[in-house]
Motif scaffolding. Sequence first.
Motif, PDB file in Angstrom:
ATOM      1  N   GLY A  27       0.828  -1.197   0.000  1.00 42.74           N
ATOM      2  CA  GLY A  27       0.000   0.000   0.000  1.00 42.74           C
ATOM      3  C   GLY A  27       0.861   1.244   0.000  1.00 42.74           C
ATOM      4  N   PRO A  28       0.248   2.397  -0.173  1.00 39.40           N
ATOM      5  CA  PRO A  28       1.017   3.636  -0.249  1.00 39.40           C
ATOM      6  C   PRO A  28       1.642   4.074   1.074  1.00 39.40           C
ATOM      7  CG  PRO A  28      -1.317   4.102  -0.396  1.00 39.40           C
ATOM      8  CD  PRO A  28      -1.173   2.610  -0.440  1.00 39.40           C
ATOM      9  N   ASP A  29       1.109   3.610   2.206  1.00 34.94           N
ATOM     10  CA  ASP A  29       1.659   3.998   3.504  1.00 34.94           C
ATOM     11  C   ASP A  29       1.615   2.817   4.478  1.00 34.94           C
ATOM     12  OD1 ASP A  29       2.689   5.294   5.674  1.00 34.94           O
ATOM     13  OD2 ASP A  29       1.045   6.742   5.864  1.00 34.94           O
ATOM     14  N   PRO A  30       2.479   1.809   4.270  1.00 35.63           N
ATOM     15  CA  PRO A  30       2.456   0.628   5.148  1.00 35.63           C
ATOM     16  C   PRO A  30       2.797   0.949   6.599  1.00 35.63           C
ATOM     17  CG  PRO A  30       4.290   0.507   3.608  1.00 35.63           C
ATOM     18  CD  PRO A  30       3.469   1.702   3.220  1.00 35.63           C
ATOM     19  N   SER A  31       3.463   2.070   6.857  1.00 45.12           N
ATOM     20  CA  SER A  31       3.814   2.416   8.237  1.00 45.12           C
ATOM     21  C   SER A  31       2.572   2.723   9.072  1.00 45.12           C
ATOM     22  CB  SER A  31       4.777   3.598   8.266  1.00 45.12           C
ATOM     23  OG  SER A  31       4.147   4.758   7.745  1.00 45.12           O
ATOM     24  N   ALA A  32       1.424   2.943   8.431  1.00 39.92           N
ATOM     25  CA  ALA A  32       0.184   3.205   9.162  1.00 39.92           C
ATOM     26  C   ALA A  32      -0.330   1.964   9.882  1.00 39.92           C
ATOM     27  CB  ALA A  32      -0.889   3.729   8.210  1.00 39.92           C
ATOM     28  N   CYS A  33       0.241   0.785   9.574  1.00 42.83           N
ATOM     29  CA  CYS A  33      -0.236  -0.477  10.163  1.00 42.83           C
ATOM     30  C   CYS A  33       0.768  -1.149  11.083  1.00 42.83           C
ATOM     31  CB  CYS A  33      -0.631  -1.448   9.045  1.00 42.83           C
ATOM     32  SG  CYS A  33      -2.136  -0.957   8.180  1.00 42.83           S
ATOM     33  N   VAL A  34       1.764  -0.436  11.521  1.00 40.22           N
ATOM     34  CA  VAL A  34       2.733  -1.045  12.426  1.00 40.22           C
ATOM     35  C   VAL A  34       2.250  -0.919  13.870  1.00 40.22           C
ATOM     36  CG1 VAL A  34       4.688  -0.702  10.870  1.00 40.22           C
ATOM     37  CG2 VAL A  34       4.154   1.040  12.571  1.00 40.22           C
ATOM     38  N   ALA A  35       2.919  -1.630  14.752  1.00 46.58           N
ATOM     39  CA  ALA A  35       2.538  -1.640  16.172  1.00 46.58           C
ATOM     40  C   ALA A  35       2.563  -0.232  16.761  1.00 46.58           C
ATOM     41  CB  ALA A  35       3.483  -2.546  16.948  1.00 46.58           C
ATOM     42  N   ASN A  36       1.684  -0.005  17.701  1.00 46.35           N
ATOM     43  CA  ASN A  36       1.622   1.219  18.498  1.00 46.35           C
ATOM     44  C   ASN A  36       1.167   2.464  17.745  1.00 46.35           C
ATOM     45  OD1 ASN A  36       2.519  -0.214  20.798  1.00 46.35           O
ATOM     46  ND2 ASN A  36       4.611  -0.056  20.021  1.00 46.35           N
ATOM     47  N   VAL A  37       0.542   2.322  16.576  1.00 40.60           N
ATOM     48  CA  VAL A  37      -0.022   3.496  15.912  1.00 40.60           C
ATOM     49  C   VAL A  37      -1.366   3.817  16.568  1.00 40.60           C
ATOM     50  CG1 VAL A  37       1.124   3.083  13.704  1.00 40.60           C
ATOM     51  CG2 VAL A  37      -1.164   2.192  14.081  1.00 40.60           C
ATOM     52  N   THR A  38      -1.751   5.075  16.552  1.00 40.94           N
ATOM     53  CA  THR A  38      -3.017   5.468  17.162  1.00 40.94           C
ATOM     54  C   THR A  38      -4.038   5.941  16.143  1.00 40.94           C
ATOM     55  OG1 THR A  38      -2.163   7.693  17.560  1.00 40.94           O
ATOM     56  CG2 THR A  38      -1.945   6.087  19.356  1.00 40.94           C
ATOM     57  N   ASP A  89      -1.207  -8.662   2.128  1.00 43.31           N
ATOM     58  CA  ASP A  89      -1.514  -7.845   3.297  1.00 43.31           C
ATOM     59  C   ASP A  89      -1.423  -6.378   2.891  1.00 43.31           C
ATOM     60  OD1 ASP A  89      -1.855  -9.967   5.191  1.00 43.31           O
ATOM     61  OD2 ASP A  89       0.302 -10.245   5.147  1.00 43.31           O
ATOM     62  N   ILE A  90      -2.580  -5.731   2.824  1.00 42.90           N
ATOM     63  CA  ILE A  90      -2.654  -4.352   2.349  1.00 42.90           C
ATOM     64  C   ILE A  90      -3.017  -3.438   3.515  1.00 42.90           C
ATOM     65  CG2 ILE A  90      -3.796  -2.771   0.755  1.00 42.90           C
ATOM     66  CD1 ILE A  90      -4.343  -5.221  -1.044  1.00 42.90           C
ATOM     67  N   CYS A  91      -2.211  -2.410   3.710  1.00 43.20           N
ATOM     68  CA  CYS A  91      -2.463  -1.419   4.752  1.00 43.20           C
ATOM     69  C   CYS A  91      -3.211  -0.244   4.127  1.00 43.20           C
ATOM     70  CB  CYS A  91      -1.141  -0.937   5.345  1.00 43.20           C
ATOM     71  SG  CYS A  91      -1.380   0.299   6.640  1.00 43.20           S
ATOM     72  N   ALA A 145      -9.533   2.999  16.785  1.00 40.84           N
ATOM     73  CA  ALA A 145      -8.267   3.731  16.789  1.00 40.84           C
ATOM     74  C   ALA A 145      -7.152   2.697  16.682  1.00 40.84           C
ATOM     75  CB  ALA A 145      -8.134   4.538  18.069  1.00 40.84           C
ATOM     76  N   GLY A 146      -6.122   2.995  15.951  1.00 39.93           N
ATOM     77  CA  GLY A 146      -5.062   2.026  15.721  1.00 39.93           C
ATOM     78  C   GLY A 146      -5.408   1.138  14.539  1.00 39.93           C
ATOM     79  N   VAL A 147      -4.875  -0.072  14.544  1.00 35.13           N
ATOM     80  CA  VAL A 147      -5.031  -0.974  13.401  1.00 35.13           C
ATOM     81  C   VAL A 147      -6.221  -1.906  13.603  1.00 35.13           C
ATOM     82  CG1 VAL A 147      -3.913  -2.758  12.000  1.00 35.13           C
ATOM     83  CG2 VAL A 147      -2.553  -0.876  12.932  1.00 35.13           C
ATOM     84  N   THR A 148      -7.083  -1.949  12.623  1.00 37.33           N
ATOM     85  CA  THR A 148      -8.201  -2.882  12.587  1.00 37.33           C
ATOM     86  C   THR A 148      -7.843  -3.990  11.606  1.00 37.33           C
ATOM     87  OG1 THR A 148      -9.797  -1.105  13.035  1.00 37.33           O
ATOM     88  CG2 THR A 148     -10.669  -3.155  12.089  1.00 37.33           C
ATOM     89  N   PRO A 149      -7.511  -5.194  12.098  1.00 34.78           N
ATOM     90  CA  PRO A 149      -7.152  -6.275  11.189  1.00 34.78           C
ATOM     91  C   PRO A 149      -8.392  -6.999  10.674  1.00 34.78           C
ATOM     92  CG  PRO A 149      -6.827  -6.989  13.438  1.00 34.78           C
ATOM     93  CD  PRO A 149      -7.300  -5.553  13.497  1.00 34.78           C
ATOM     94  N   MET A 150      -8.323  -7.469   9.446  1.00 29.29           N
ATOM     95  CA  MET A 150      -9.408  -8.287   8.886  1.00 29.29           C
ATOM     96  C   MET A 150      -8.853  -9.165   7.777  1.00 29.29           C
ATOM     97  SD  MET A 150     -11.585  -5.439   6.759  1.00 29.29           S
ATOM     98  CE  MET A 150     -11.631  -4.250   8.076  1.00 29.29           C
ATOM     99  N   THR A 151      -9.519 -10.282   7.565  1.00 25.28           N
ATOM    100  CA  THR A 151      -9.174 -11.183   6.475  1.00 25.28           C
ATOM    101  C   THR A 151     -10.364 -11.245   5.540  1.00 25.28           C
ATOM    102  OG1 THR A 151      -7.708 -12.497   7.857  1.00 25.28           O
ATOM    103  CG2 THR A 151      -8.523 -13.547   5.858  1.00 25.28           C
TER     104      THR A 151
END
Length: 169
Positions: A27-38, A89-91, A145-151
């Motif tokens: 994705g264009p900004d994979p850093s948006a899905c790393v640990a501890n993002v708000t 895996d797309i952020c 808030a933070g990362v919402t994971p889904m498959t």
Amino acid sequence: MGTAIAVMATLAASQGATAASARTLLGPDPSACVANVTKPAALVRITGLKDRAGQVRVQLYPNDPDKFLESGEWIQRVDVPVTASGDMDICVKLPYVGEMAMVVMHDREKNGKLDPFEDGAGLPGNPKMKLAKPKYKVAAFNAKAGVTPMTIVMNYHRGLFGFGPVKDK
């Protein structure tokens, strides 16, 4: 959206993955899905691709059933070339916390248009799909808030009126 950026990231166990797992995020900004993002983001794992042609599009719609799947009413779109193998895996950065709808398309011809007889589609929660336009409520999810994971399992045209996941051989 140009060439997808891939990075290796470790996700925290609280965000849907084991602390030791590492994934290549697209994705264009994979850093948006790393640990501890708000800030809100969705980590969308795409499974069950029919083949490795074309691109995958993740498209978001606002919390308004009247705007769902209407031309030009989407609020976020991420296009990523299909990878050579495995799940993708797309952020996706999300515009806000709360309810919105998501549609994922495997655009095999890479023309930006859904051909229900050629392309694949998937929705959050993996409901049974038909060859008809889905309702907003079946495509809706609640972003936190933070990362919402889904498959999301991709579905393709099968048989006369069927639409479902690719069957294992």
